[in-house]
Design an enzyme around this catalytic site. Structure first.
Site, PDB file in Angstrom:
ATOM      1  CE  LYS A  37       4.266  -5.756   1.531  1.00 46.33           C
ATOM      2  NZ  LYS A  37       4.877  -6.710   2.459  1.00 46.33           N
ATOM      3  CE1 TYR A 267     -29.725   3.275  -2.661  1.00 48.55           C
ATOM      4  CE2 TYR A 267     -27.467   3.763  -1.996  1.00 48.55           C
ATOM      5  CZ  TYR A 267     -28.484   3.811  -2.947  1.00 48.55           C
ATOM      6  OH  TYR A 267     -28.256   4.390  -4.160  1.00 48.55           O
TER       7      TYR A 267
HETATM    8  C1  LIG Z   1       5.512  -6.387   3.692  1.00 49.42           C
HETATM    9  C2  LIG Z   1       6.686  -7.105   4.193  1.00 49.42           C
HETATM   10  C3  LIG Z   1       7.497  -6.570   5.202  1.00 49.42           C
HETATM   11  C4  LIG Z   1       7.136  -5.315   5.973  1.00 49.42           C
HETATM   12  O1  LIG Z   1       6.256  -5.641   7.033  1.00 49.42           O
HETATM   13  P1  LIG Z   1       5.661  -4.506   7.985  1.00 49.42           P
HETATM   14  O2  LIG Z   1       4.797  -5.281   8.931  1.00 49.42           O
HETATM   15  O3  LIG Z   1       4.856  -3.609   7.106  1.00 49.42           O
HETATM   16  O4  LIG Z   1       6.783  -3.812   8.620  1.00 49.42           O
HETATM   17  C5  LIG Z   1       8.665  -7.246   5.516  1.00 49.42           C
HETATM   18  N1  LIG Z   1       8.998  -8.393   4.903  1.00 49.42           N
HETATM   19  C6  LIG Z   1       8.235  -8.951   3.947  1.00 49.42           C
HETATM   20  C7  LIG Z   1       8.643 -10.228   3.319  1.00 49.42           C
HETATM   21  C8  LIG Z   1       7.056  -8.338   3.561  1.00 49.42           C
HETATM   22  O5  LIG Z   1       6.290  -8.892   2.624  1.00 49.42           O
END
Ligand SMILES: *Cc1c(COP(=O)(O)O)cnc(C)c1O
Length: 373
Positions: A37, A267
């Site tokens: 994702k 800054y």
């Molecule tokens: C992002 C996600 C994962 C992966 O989790 P990691 O901690 O990156 O391994 C698994 N399941 C769902 C529903 C997620 O949103």
């Protein structure tokens, strides 16, 4: 690929590291479903998907339905899960033609599945349950009503049942993790009794690495694919030691100059030289997603040696102390993440200085122009 025109930061992705991390995870658990994702956590959806498909991944998980459509067009011929599921009417209309398996976690979604997809087309779904995260998902109490509702939806097939662990990366919360597993068991059993058969998928990266008893039929690793160890700095660190980061980030040194004792820099005068120093200005700042939180906290690598960030991080510039690296010249590369040779900036270290987690570091730095090897 992603090219932005206004900066000099380069994000380099080593796809063979992602491949190796996936193959390592496959030695730990039978059916890892890579989570790619958010543009593969900043590593690039299409190149990462292609790499994983070549390494044997048959199912991939993305966030939005539109991401799933983009993944289908990569092309990827395997099964595609949308973890966020359908939100708009258009999303529902894309599910069947693109063969997307959406996460379904509200009654509204159940109703829309019927309304927008109709009884003439088959659709596979993954039902999501809350077992302790209290974010998205049905609960155990919803099961009888769900089973009833599904009886009136013969075109909908529940292919997968999922939940998500809230604390798997913290060894001190083992009881909570196992309690989530227990709740998941109960829910799956209730659904089986209701006549459904499906694959059970619970764990994320940390759960995959630390809880073989919770592996069920599939696993959903994300961060570990990109080489971050979810147990870094904990007593379970060894469990993720074979993972290697795939992302490196560099920016050129633009200038080198002296800073005399007592002179402040950048800054707000947040840093004053305690002695005569030499500083380099690196072409990297918060506009490149190098967070301002790294002011006076971060480190970079120049000529294989660590140089601390001094003063405030600016929009496109950051000053580092290179008094101990006198050979530094304009045009030299500073490593913001990774490094050549033995010394490296680890994603976990950068995240710690930044006040965040490696997930955010990857997602944000991955938005710079990417190159692949
Ligand atoms: C992002 C996600 C994962 C992966 O989790 P990691 O901690 O990156 O391994 C698994 N399941 C769902 C529903 C997620 O949103």
């Amino acid at each position: 690929m992603s090219t932005i025109w206004y900066n000099l930061v380069k994000t380099r992705i080593n796809l063979s590291k992602i491949r190796a991390n996936f193959l390592f995870l496959k030695t730990m658990a039978p059916n890892p479903i890579p989570v790619i994702k958010a543009d593969a956590y900043g590593h690039g959806l299409a190149p990462v998907a292609t790499t994983l498909a070549q390494a044997g991944a048959k199912i991939l998980a993305v966030g939005t339905v539109d991401e799933a459509v983009v993944l289908r067009e990569v092309p990827f011929d395997g099964e595609i899960i949308s973890l966020l599921g359908p939100v708009t009417k258009e999303d529902y209309e894309k599910i069947v033609p693109h063969k997307i398996m959406p996460f379904i976690y509200t009654w509204e979604q159940m109703a829309y599945l019927q309304e927008y997809i109709g009884n003439d087309r088959q659709v596979s779904i993954a039902l999501k349950f809350d077992t302790g995260m209290a974010r998205l998902g049905f609960t155990r109490d919803d099961v009888p009503k769900l089973i009833n509702k599904l009886k009136s939806m013969p075109h909908v097939r529940v292919k997968m049942v999922c939940s998500h662990l809230a604390t798997a990366d913290d060894p001190e919360t083992k009881e909570f993790v196992l309690a989530q597993g227990k709740k998941f068991d109960t829910i799956c059993l209730d659904l089986h009794k209701g006549g459904l058969s499906f694959a059970r998928v619970l764990v994320n990266s940390a759960g995959l690495l630390a809880y073989p008893e919770l592996h069920y039929d599939g696993q959903r690793p994300g961060i570990s694919l990109y080489g971050s160890n979810p147990f870094w700095g904990t007593k379970w660190e060894a469990k993720g030691q074979k993972l290697t980061p795939a992302m490196e980030v560099t920016a050129p040194v633009l200038s080198v100059h002296d800073l005399s004792r007592g002179q402040s820099i950048s800054y707000g005068q947040t840093f004053t030289a305690p002695r005569d120093m030499q500083v380099a200005l690196v072409a990297c700042g918060y506009a490149d997603n190098y967070s301002r939180a790294l002011s006076n906290k971060g480190w970079m690598l120049v000529h294989g040696r660590r140089a601390p960030v001094i003063g405030r991080v600016c929009m496109q510039l950051t000053a580092i102390d290179i008094s101990h690296i006198p050979q530094t010249r304009p045009g030299d590369l500073a490593y913001v993440l990774g490094g050549q040779g033995k010394e490296k900036i680890l994603p976990e270290e950068l995240a710690k200085w930044w006040g965040t987690i490696t997930y955010e570091v990857f997602c944000l730095l991955g938005q710079n122009t990417r190159e692949y090897e």
